[in-house]
Design an enzyme around this catalytic site. Structure first.
Site, PDB file in Angstrom:
ATOM      1  N   LEU A  96      76.690  77.295   6.132  1.00  0.00           N
ATOM      2  CA  LEU A  96      77.488  76.311   5.997  1.00  0.00           C
ATOM      3  C   LEU A  96      78.860  75.920   4.753  1.00  0.00           C
ATOM      4  O   LEU A  96      79.634  76.591   5.308  1.00  0.00           O
ATOM      5  CB  LEU A  96      76.882  75.553   6.369  1.00  0.00           C
TER       6      LEU A  96
ATOM      7  N   ARG B 121      65.081  68.531   5.555  1.00  0.00           N
ATOM      8  CA  ARG B 121      65.358  68.049   4.027  1.00  0.00           C
ATOM      9  C   ARG B 121      63.437  67.375   3.731  1.00  0.00           C
ATOM     10  O   ARG B 121      63.540  67.455   2.552  1.00  0.00           O
ATOM     11  CB  ARG B 121      65.643  66.396   4.272  1.00  0.00           C
TER      12      ARG B 121
ATOM     13  N   GLY C  68      53.647  73.181 -24.300  1.00  0.00           N
ATOM     14  CA  GLY C  68      54.276  74.226 -25.868  1.00  0.00           C
ATOM     15  C   GLY C  68      54.969  75.499 -25.897  1.00  0.00           C
ATOM     16  O   GLY C  68      55.778  75.791 -24.613  1.00  0.00           O
TER      17      GLY C  68
ATOM     18  N   GLU D 162      71.284  71.266   0.052  1.00  0.00           N
ATOM     19  CA  GLU D 162      70.796  70.939   1.440  1.00  0.00           C
ATOM     20  C   GLU D 162      70.822  69.195   1.166  1.00  0.00           C
ATOM     21  O   GLU D 162      70.176  68.880   1.138  1.00  0.00           O
ATOM     22  CB  GLU D 162      69.144  70.678   1.858  1.00  0.00           C
ATOM     23  N   GLY D 163      72.178  69.108   0.843  1.00  0.00           N
ATOM     24  CA  GLY D 163      72.395  68.240   0.172  1.00  0.00           C
ATOM     25  C   GLY D 163      71.554  67.291  -1.233  1.00  0.00           C
ATOM     26  O   GLY D 163      70.973  67.367  -1.813  1.00  0.00           O
TER      27      GLY D 163
ATOM     28  N   GLU E  97      73.084  63.249  -4.902  1.00  0.00           N
ATOM     29  CA  GLU E  97      73.993  61.829  -5.231  1.00  0.00           C
ATOM     30  C   GLU E  97      73.863  61.522  -3.499  1.00  0.00           C
ATOM     31  O   GLU E  97      74.415  60.964  -2.919  1.00  0.00           O
ATOM     32  CB  GLU E  97      74.946  62.462  -5.892  1.00  0.00           C
TER      33      GLU E  97
HETATM   34  C1  LIG Z   1      69.742  77.987  -4.234  1.00  0.00           C
HETATM   35  C2  LIG Z   1      71.116  78.035  -3.527  1.00  0.00           C
HETATM   36  C3  LIG Z   1      70.536  78.085  -2.339  1.00  0.00           C
HETATM   37  C4  LIG Z   1      71.579  78.093  -1.405  1.00  0.00           C
HETATM   38  N1  LIG Z   1      71.061  78.579   0.079  1.00  0.00           N
HETATM   39  C5  LIG Z   1      72.493  77.847   1.310  1.00  0.00           C
HETATM   40  C6  LIG Z   1      73.128  78.667   1.958  1.00  0.00           C
HETATM   41  O1  LIG Z   1      71.653  79.013   2.785  1.00  0.00           O
HETATM   42  N2  LIG Z   1      73.224  78.000   3.032  1.00  0.00           N
HETATM   43  C7  LIG Z   1      74.356  77.121   2.973  1.00  0.00           C
HETATM   44  O2  LIG Z   1      74.944  76.591   3.626  1.00  0.00           O
HETATM   45  N3  LIG Z   1      74.173  76.498   1.745  1.00  0.00           N
HETATM   46  C8  LIG Z   1      73.343  76.650   0.700  1.00  0.00           C
HETATM   47  N4  LIG Z   1      73.947  76.203  -0.836  1.00  0.00           N
HETATM   48  C9  LIG Z   1      74.819  75.409  -1.587  1.00  0.00           C
HETATM   49  C10 LIG Z   1      74.304  73.894  -1.042  1.00  0.00           C
HETATM   50  O3  LIG Z   1      74.350  74.101  -0.257  1.00  0.00           O
HETATM   51  C11 LIG Z   1      75.672  73.474  -1.849  1.00  0.00           C
HETATM   52  O4  LIG Z   1      75.242  73.759  -3.750  1.00  0.00           O
HETATM   53  C12 LIG Z   1      75.828  72.369  -1.787  1.00  0.00           C
HETATM   54  O5  LIG Z   1      75.808  71.910  -0.443  1.00  0.00           O
HETATM   55  C13 LIG Z   1      76.386  71.455  -2.866  1.00  0.00           C
HETATM   56  O6  LIG Z   1      77.654  72.383  -2.446  1.00  0.00           O
HETATM   57  P1  LIG Z   1      78.690  72.274  -4.292  1.00  0.00           P
HETATM   58  O7  LIG Z   1      77.445  73.734  -4.748  1.00  0.00           O
HETATM   59  O8  LIG Z   1      79.915  73.287  -3.740  1.00  0.00           O
HETATM   60  O9  LIG Z   1      78.825  71.492  -5.372  1.00  0.00           O
HETATM   61  P2  LIG Z   1      80.059  70.474  -5.054  1.00  0.00           P
HETATM   62  O10 LIG Z   1      80.063  69.481  -3.508  1.00  0.00           O
HETATM   63  O11 LIG Z   1      80.935  70.895  -5.368  1.00  0.00           O
HETATM   64  O12 LIG Z   1      79.594  68.746  -5.776  1.00  0.00           O
HETATM   65  C14 LIG Z   1      78.975  69.070  -7.245  1.00  0.00           C
HETATM   66  C15 LIG Z   1      78.778  68.093  -7.482  1.00  0.00           C
HETATM   67  O13 LIG Z   1      78.703  66.749  -7.537  1.00  0.00           O
HETATM   68  C16 LIG Z   1      78.867  65.570  -7.571  1.00  0.00           C
HETATM   69  N5  LIG Z   1      78.524  65.215  -5.836  1.00  0.00           N
HETATM   70  C17 LIG Z   1      78.747  65.794  -4.953  1.00  0.00           C
HETATM   71  N6  LIG Z   1      78.454  64.564  -4.058  1.00  0.00           N
HETATM   72  C18 LIG Z   1      78.624  63.677  -4.104  1.00  0.00           C
HETATM   73  C19 LIG Z   1      78.697  61.922  -3.988  1.00  0.00           C
HETATM   74  N7  LIG Z   1      79.973  62.385  -2.517  1.00  0.00           N
HETATM   75  N8  LIG Z   1      78.202  61.577  -4.450  1.00  0.00           N
HETATM   76  C20 LIG Z   1      78.654  61.386  -6.169  1.00  0.00           C
HETATM   77  N9  LIG Z   1      78.127  62.540  -6.338  1.00  0.00           N
HETATM   78  C21 LIG Z   1      78.979  63.343  -5.537  1.00  0.00           C
HETATM   79  C22 LIG Z   1      76.991  66.321  -7.200  1.00  0.00           C
HETATM   80  O14 LIG Z   1      76.348  65.978  -8.396  1.00  0.00           O
HETATM   81  C23 LIG Z   1      76.962  67.162  -7.102  1.00  0.00           C
HETATM   82  O15 LIG Z   1      75.769  68.246  -7.367  1.00  0.00           O
HETATM   83  C24 LIG Z   1      72.458  76.943  -1.683  1.00  0.00           C
HETATM   84  C25 LIG Z   1      72.820  76.891  -2.947  1.00  0.00           C
HETATM   85  C26 LIG Z   1      71.678  76.702  -4.073  1.00  0.00           C
HETATM   86  C27 LIG Z   1      72.019  76.801  -5.511  1.00  0.00           C
END
Ligand SMILES: Cc1cc2nc3c(=O)[nH]c(=O)nc-3n(C[C@H](O)[C@H](O)[C@H](O)COP(=O)(O)OP(=O)(O)OC[C@H]3O[C@@H](n4cnc5c(N)ncnc54)[C@H](O)[C@@H]3O)c2cc1C
Length: 375
Positions: free
Chosen positions: A117, A233, A330, A354-355, A358
């Site tokens: 996704l 979730r 420790g 998975e969200g 925030e």
């Molecule tokens: C170990 C790991 C495994 C993953 N596996 C998958 C997978 O299998 N498939 C897949 O599709 N994705 C996967 N992901 C991606 C994951 O779903 C995204 O990292 C996640 O949706 C957040 O998107 P982003 O990292 O682009 O952060 P951004 O969307 O850029 O957000 C960065 C930060 O901004 C803040 N923020 C964002 N939105 C809001 C809001 N509405 N209000 C306030 N603050 C906000 C939060 O602090 C957030 O952490 C994985 C990520 C990790 C770390």
């Protein structure tokens, strides 16, 4: 119906799974290569019959498996969960032909699934995704664009891919496709993360897909994605509870043994109270996870709100508990190879994927105000 203690059979099953995780799966996982799909581990999960239970044991069963496996072997837990995440859209929305082709292999552990996704420009705001499905003029499409942070990529055998079929339509213009990994134009690369997670980026260069590859309805892909996340979730919360419990158990054992100031660490009231707080918060998170999973299984109306609450509370709790556990152990907790060093790296990501926390708060607020409007 309990509110909330497990049936004796469920308690026994969890104990059995914890034992399997620490005695059988952990030694296997230690032989795997960090950052790669561990096919031997996935196959063992299949042999044990756990992967087929992904599709038959409901949300509560999924949570019990994830919590119990996480307690003894996070790698096995994650391998199980990723099979479920990637294959649930096929199970729930696939045609008979798609289900027949892919689900038996997912269940026996010979086929590895992934859920694609997120994109470089669309993480939390998944509806902004831009990987484009261009009509090919003969009823099919060509997929062009990038996905990133996709667990199990680039090793998976098939991907559930969310692509834009209607421009400028936000969530209503997205279609889910089942894309086998050997389709021409699909390439991938690995990403190196803090935790030993198999994960990578995917590039789609005019990858051909047909109407037979659609999961659900054209332009109905966002429903496929959100339905999958509503199920998973609470189970991310269960993974977190399993890690918190492992950290708590290690802390109980350590503080009861460790000599300090003429007694044991546990004799210091401030230490004992910290352990009590860890136990309290872990149990609260566990109850919320079980309640959300049970609501899902009962088809309750407020699943999105409860799933979000369970994921948020449990993942934040696990971070707190693991951090406290490190403190109470420790220096030894920070040595490479220590359980807590491992959990400290593992516990961080679930607050983002998975969200992010925030985003869970956004869902809880939106759903809560919706209730007000409904009255
Ligand atoms: C170990 C790991 C495994 C993953 N596996 C998958 C997978 O299998 N498939 C897949 O599709 N994705 C996967 N992901 C991606 C994951 O779903 C995204 O990292 C996640 O949706 C957040 O998107 P982003 O990292 O682009 O952060 P951004 O969307 O850029 O957000 C960065 C930060 O901004 C803040 N923020 C964002 N939105 C809001 C809001 N509405 N209000 C306030 N603050 C906000 C939060 O602090 C957030 O952490 C994985 C990520 C990790 C770390």
């Amino acid at each position: 119906m309990t509110a909330f203690s497990l049936e004796p059979g469920q308690v026994a099953w969890c104990a059995e799974l914890r034992e399997l995780a620490s005695q059988r799966l952990r030694p296997l996982a230690e032989k795997g290569e960090p950052g790669r799909v561990d096919r031997a581990l996935v196959a063992e999960l299949g042999t044990l019959g756990l992967l087929s239970r992904l599709f038959t044991s409901g949300a509560l069963g999924l949570c019990l498996m994830r919590e119990s496996l996480a307690h003894g072997c996070t790698e096995a837990e994650t391998a199980l969960a990723l099979q479920g995440l990637g294959a649930h859209p096929v199970h729930a929305h696939g045609t008979p032909a798609q289900r027949e082709r892919w689900l038996a292999g997912v269940s026996d552990g010979s086929v590895v699934a992934a859920f694609a996704l997120s994109e470089p420009g669309a993480g939390s705001d998944a509806a902004a995704l831009s990987l484009t499905a261009h009509p090919d003029g003969s009823g099919g499409w060509r997929l062009t664009g990038d996905k990133c942070w996709i667990s199990n990529a680039p090793d998976a055998d098939f991907y559930t891919v969310f692509a834009r079929t209607t421009p400028d339509a936000g969530a209503r213009g997205v279609t889910a496709f089942l894309v086998p990994a050997d389709r021409p134009g699909l390439t991938g690369s690995r990403l190196d993360m803090l935790s030993p997670h198999p994960i990578g980026a995917l590039r789609f260069d005019a990858v051909p897909v047909s109407a037979d590859d659609v999961l659900g309805e054209p332009d109905g892909g966002f429903r496929v994605a959100m339905g999958t996340l509503n199920l998973f979730r609470p189970s991310v919360g269960a993974f977190a509870v399993g890690m918190a419990q492992a950290a708590l158990d290690a802390t109980l054992a350590h503080t009861a043994r460790r000599d300090a100031f003429g007694g044991k660490l546990k004799d210091l009231q401030s230490v004992a109270h910290q352990v009590a707080e860890m136990a309290l918060r872990t149990e609260a998170a566990r109850l919320m996870v079980y309640a959300a999973a049970t609501a899902y299984d009962a088809g309750a109306a407020d699943v999105p709100r409860r799933s979000a609450m369970a994921k948020l509370l449990a993942t934040e709790t696990a971070q707190y508990v693991v951090d406290r556990a490190v403190q109470l152990h420790g220096a030894r907790a920070l040595e490479r190879g220590h359980l807590l060093e491992h959990l400290y790296r593992e516990v961080r990501a679930p607050r983002i994927y998975e969200g992010a926390s925030e985003v869970q708060r956004d869902i809880i607020a939106k759903e809560s105000y919706k209730n007000l409007e409904d009255r």
